[in-house]
Design a protein around this motif. Structure first.
Motif, PDB file in Angstrom:
ATOM      1  N   MET A   1       1.157  -1.300  -0.053  1.00  0.00           N
ATOM      2  CA  MET A   1       0.236  -0.096   0.025  1.00  0.00           C
ATOM      3  C   MET A   1       1.237   1.539   0.286  1.00  0.00           C
ATOM      4  O   MET A   1       1.887   1.321   0.717  1.00  0.00           O
ATOM      5  CB  MET A   1      -0.488  -0.239   1.050  1.00  0.00           C
ATOM      6  CG  MET A   1      -2.046   0.532   0.706  1.00  0.00           C
ATOM      7  SD  MET A   1      -1.873   2.576   1.346  1.00  0.00           S
ATOM      8  CE  MET A   1      -1.011   2.872   2.726  1.00  0.00           C
ATOM      9  N   LEU A   2       0.806   2.176  -0.593  1.00  0.00           N
ATOM     10  CA  LEU A   2       1.324   3.967  -1.505  1.00  0.00           C
ATOM     11  C   LEU A   2       0.080   4.268  -0.886  1.00  0.00           C
ATOM     12  O   LEU A   2      -0.457   4.754  -1.020  1.00  0.00           O
ATOM     13  CB  LEU A   2       2.249   3.458  -2.195  1.00  0.00           C
ATOM     14  CG  LEU A   2       3.393   1.871  -2.458  1.00  0.00           C
ATOM     15  CD1 LEU A   2       3.753   2.496  -4.147  1.00  0.00           C
ATOM     16  CD2 LEU A   2       4.663   2.548  -1.404  1.00  0.00           C
ATOM     17  N   LEU A   3       1.338   5.445  -0.176  1.00  0.00           N
ATOM     18  CA  LEU A   3       0.687   7.101  -0.606  1.00  0.00           C
ATOM     19  C   LEU A   3       0.893   7.375  -2.197  1.00  0.00           C
ATOM     20  O   LEU A   3       1.083   7.625  -2.609  1.00  0.00           O
ATOM     21  CB  LEU A   3       0.751   8.104   0.337  1.00  0.00           C
ATOM     22  CG  LEU A   3       0.735   7.176   2.045  1.00  0.00           C
ATOM     23  CD1 LEU A   3       1.406   8.092   2.751  1.00  0.00           C
ATOM     24  CD2 LEU A   3      -0.603   6.798   2.340  1.00  0.00           C
ATOM     25  N   GLU A   8       5.053   4.080   1.491  1.00  0.00           N
ATOM     26  CA  GLU A   8       4.799   3.191   2.458  1.00  0.00           C
ATOM     27  C   GLU A   8       4.939   3.586   3.632  1.00  0.00           C
ATOM     28  O   GLU A   8       5.820   3.518   4.686  1.00  0.00           O
ATOM     29  CB  GLU A   8       5.334   1.930   1.959  1.00  0.00           C
ATOM     30  CG  GLU A   8       4.713   1.579   2.625  1.00  0.00           C
ATOM     31  CD  GLU A   8       5.345  -0.508   2.805  1.00  0.00           C
ATOM     32  OE1 GLU A   8       5.950  -1.217   3.307  1.00  0.00           O
ATOM     33  OE2 GLU A   8       6.277  -0.718   1.869  1.00  0.00           O
ATOM     34  N   PRO A   9       2.983   4.215   4.650  1.00  0.00           N
ATOM     35  CA  PRO A   9       3.360   4.885   5.717  1.00  0.00           C
ATOM     36  C   PRO A   9       3.508   3.680   6.926  1.00  0.00           C
ATOM     37  O   PRO A   9       3.140   2.587   6.490  1.00  0.00           O
ATOM     38  CB  PRO A   9       2.154   5.376   5.665  1.00  0.00           C
ATOM     39  CG  PRO A   9       1.079   4.273   5.172  1.00  0.00           C
ATOM     40  CD  PRO A   9       2.208   4.101   3.466  1.00  0.00           C
ATOM     41  N   GLY A  10       3.712   4.145   7.974  1.00  0.00           N
ATOM     42  CA  GLY A  10       3.589   3.617   9.052  1.00  0.00           C
ATOM     43  C   GLY A  10       2.595   2.733   9.422  1.00  0.00           C
ATOM     44  O   GLY A  10       1.450   2.618   9.139  1.00  0.00           O
ATOM     45  N   THR A  26      -1.817  -2.458  10.081  1.00  0.00           N
ATOM     46  CA  THR A  26      -0.596  -2.024   8.831  1.00  0.00           C
ATOM     47  C   THR A  26      -1.572  -2.446   6.905  1.00  0.00           C
ATOM     48  O   THR A  26      -1.434  -2.869   6.558  1.00  0.00           O
ATOM     49  CB  THR A  26       0.740  -2.590   8.778  1.00  0.00           C
ATOM     50  OG1 THR A  26       1.147  -3.863   9.273  1.00  0.00           O
ATOM     51  CG2 THR A  26       1.823  -1.516   9.335  1.00  0.00           C
ATOM     52  N   GLU A  27      -2.944  -2.942   7.889  1.00  0.00           N
ATOM     53  CA  GLU A  27      -3.790  -3.843   6.640  1.00  0.00           C
ATOM     54  C   GLU A  27      -4.143  -2.590   5.531  1.00  0.00           C
ATOM     55  O   GLU A  27      -4.098  -1.728   6.175  1.00  0.00           O
ATOM     56  CB  GLU A  27      -4.894  -4.563   7.112  1.00  0.00           C
ATOM     57  CG  GLU A  27      -4.635  -5.247   8.361  1.00  0.00           C
ATOM     58  CD  GLU A  27      -3.985  -6.854   7.913  1.00  0.00           C
ATOM     59  OE1 GLU A  27      -4.426  -7.087   6.391  1.00  0.00           O
ATOM     60  OE2 GLU A  27      -3.156  -7.823   7.988  1.00  0.00           O
ATOM     61  N   TRP A  28      -3.473  -3.110   4.512  1.00  0.00           N
ATOM     62  CA  TRP A  28      -4.510  -2.385   3.228  1.00  0.00           C
ATOM     63  C   TRP A  28      -5.285  -1.502   3.792  1.00  0.00           C
ATOM     64  O   TRP A  28      -5.547  -0.013   3.198  1.00  0.00           O
ATOM     65  CB  TRP A  28      -4.318  -2.507   2.256  1.00  0.00           C
ATOM     66  CG  TRP A  28      -5.484  -3.546   1.266  1.00  0.00           C
ATOM     67  CD1 TRP A  28      -5.464  -5.146   2.540  1.00  0.00           C
ATOM     68  CD2 TRP A  28      -6.875  -3.056   1.250  1.00  0.00           C
ATOM     69  NE1 TRP A  28      -6.948  -5.477   2.032  1.00  0.00           N
ATOM     70  CE2 TRP A  28      -7.289  -4.228   1.315  1.00  0.00           C
ATOM     71  CE3 TRP A  28      -7.029  -2.064   0.779  1.00  0.00           C
ATOM     72  CZ2 TRP A  28      -9.277  -4.396   0.981  1.00  0.00           C
ATOM     73  CZ3 TRP A  28      -8.414  -2.080   0.260  1.00  0.00           C
ATOM     74  CH2 TRP A  28      -9.323  -3.793   0.436  1.00  0.00           C
ATOM     75  N   ARG A  44       0.054  -2.361  -3.731  1.00  0.00           N
ATOM     76  CA  ARG A  44       0.902  -3.753  -4.529  1.00  0.00           C
ATOM     77  C   ARG A  44       1.017  -4.820  -3.239  1.00  0.00           C
ATOM     78  O   ARG A  44       1.060  -4.818  -2.110  1.00  0.00           O
ATOM     79  CB  ARG A  44       2.236  -2.670  -4.930  1.00  0.00           C
ATOM     80  CG  ARG A  44       2.646  -2.493  -3.204  1.00  0.00           C
ATOM     81  CD  ARG A  44       4.203  -1.997  -3.504  1.00  0.00           C
ATOM     82  NE  ARG A  44       4.768  -1.376  -2.245  1.00  0.00           N
ATOM     83  CZ  ARG A  44       5.873  -0.874  -2.069  1.00  0.00           C
ATOM     84  NH1 ARG A  44       7.054  -0.248  -3.356  1.00  0.00           N
ATOM     85  NH2 ARG A  44       6.626  -0.635  -1.386  1.00  0.00           N
ATOM     86  N   GLY A  45       1.369  -5.858  -3.557  1.00  0.00           N
ATOM     87  CA  GLY A  45       1.880  -7.219  -2.881  1.00  0.00           C
ATOM     88  C   GLY A  45       3.171  -6.443  -2.026  1.00  0.00           C
ATOM     89  O   GLY A  45       4.000  -5.895  -2.127  1.00  0.00           O
ATOM     90  N   ALA A  46       2.787  -7.364  -0.790  1.00  0.00           N
ATOM     91  CA  ALA A  46       4.093  -6.909   0.126  1.00  0.00           C
ATOM     92  C   ALA A  46       3.764  -8.535   0.797  1.00  0.00           C
ATOM     93  O   ALA A  46       2.615  -9.346   1.036  1.00  0.00           O
ATOM     94  CB  ALA A  46       3.389  -6.309   0.335  1.00  0.00           C
ATOM     95  N   TYR A  47       5.314  -8.573   1.825  1.00  0.00           N
ATOM     96  CA  TYR A  47       5.072 -10.075   2.554  1.00  0.00           C
ATOM     97  C   TYR A  47       5.962  -9.813   3.494  1.00  0.00           C
ATOM     98  O   TYR A  47       6.285  -8.525   3.633  1.00  0.00           O
ATOM     99  CB  TYR A  47       5.402 -11.327   1.783  1.00  0.00           C
ATOM    100  CG  TYR A  47       5.279 -12.320   2.482  1.00  0.00           C
ATOM    101  CD1 TYR A  47       3.947 -12.819   2.966  1.00  0.00           C
ATOM    102  CD2 TYR A  47       6.151 -12.900   2.651  1.00  0.00           C
ATOM    103  CE1 TYR A  47       4.301 -14.246   3.364  1.00  0.00           C
ATOM    104  CE2 TYR A  47       6.644 -14.133   3.338  1.00  0.00           C
ATOM    105  CZ  TYR A  47       5.384 -15.245   3.129  1.00  0.00           C
ATOM    106  OH  TYR A  47       5.201 -15.965   4.552  1.00  0.00           O
TER     107      TYR A  47
END
Length: 177
Positions: A1-3, A8-10, A26-28, A44-47
């Motif tokens: 997830m992007l602003l 990428e926020p905290g 931190t869930e989208w 966006r995908g993240a892990y």
């Protein structure tokens, strides 16, 4: 997830009143711009290992209701989920494969423990206690072999299918329980 600015926020913190525990996420879907929270512009995908997908999927706020939580909105997550699943496939394929006899043994052990947990919980707990002792003993020996053999943490992480930080914690947990 992007602003909007590409960052990428905290975590988002939820004000639930006074108290020592302040829940966060931190869930989208927490980044919906409501209640002073940051507003997501891209998905966006993240892990947890630190991987971030290269593809970015815009959120169209012209069709999303600012008053509706994102988890209730009709947001297409197919792209980020597909990227995440592709990443997991790469990680699994790079991990050390277990020999078939060990896989079969672990499968049988799982089935037997689950059955015992239902039919005779005391037997299941005794088996798990014995297994915990075995895990600690064999884990300490394996962790020592990794450290004495000076196997690089990058190699350990790849073999386990995890991040370097997680691999380091995992090995150290057996050396220093």
């Amino acid at each position: 997830m992007l602003l909007e600015d590409g960052s990428e926020p905290g975590p988002v913190y939820f004000d639930v009143g006074s108290g020592a525990n302040v829940p966060s996420s931190t869930e989208w879907h927490a980044y919906d711009g409501r209640f002073g929270r940051p507003k997501a512009a891209l998905l966006r995908g993240a892990y947890a290992c630190g991987w971030r997908g290269a593809a970015e999927y815009p959120l169209d706020w012209t069709v999303l209701d600012d008053r509706t939580p994102l988890y209730e909105a009709d947001v297409d997550l197919a792209g980020p989920i597909a990227d995440y699943q592709a990443h997991l496939t790469v990680v699994r394929d790079a991990a050390v494969p277990l020999p078939e006899p060990l896989t079969a043994l672990l499968t049988a052990l799982t089935e037997n423990l689950e059955t015992a947990g239902v039919k005779d919980p005391l037997v299941a707990l005794k088996a798990l206690a014995d297994l915990r002792h075995l895990i600690a003993e064999v884990g300490a020996e394996a962790a020592l072999a990794v450290q004495v053999g000076r196997i690089p943490v990058e190699m350990v992480a790849t073999a386990l299918g995890t991040s370097e930080a997680a691999a380091r914690r995992y090995v150290n947990s057996y050396r220093h329980p």
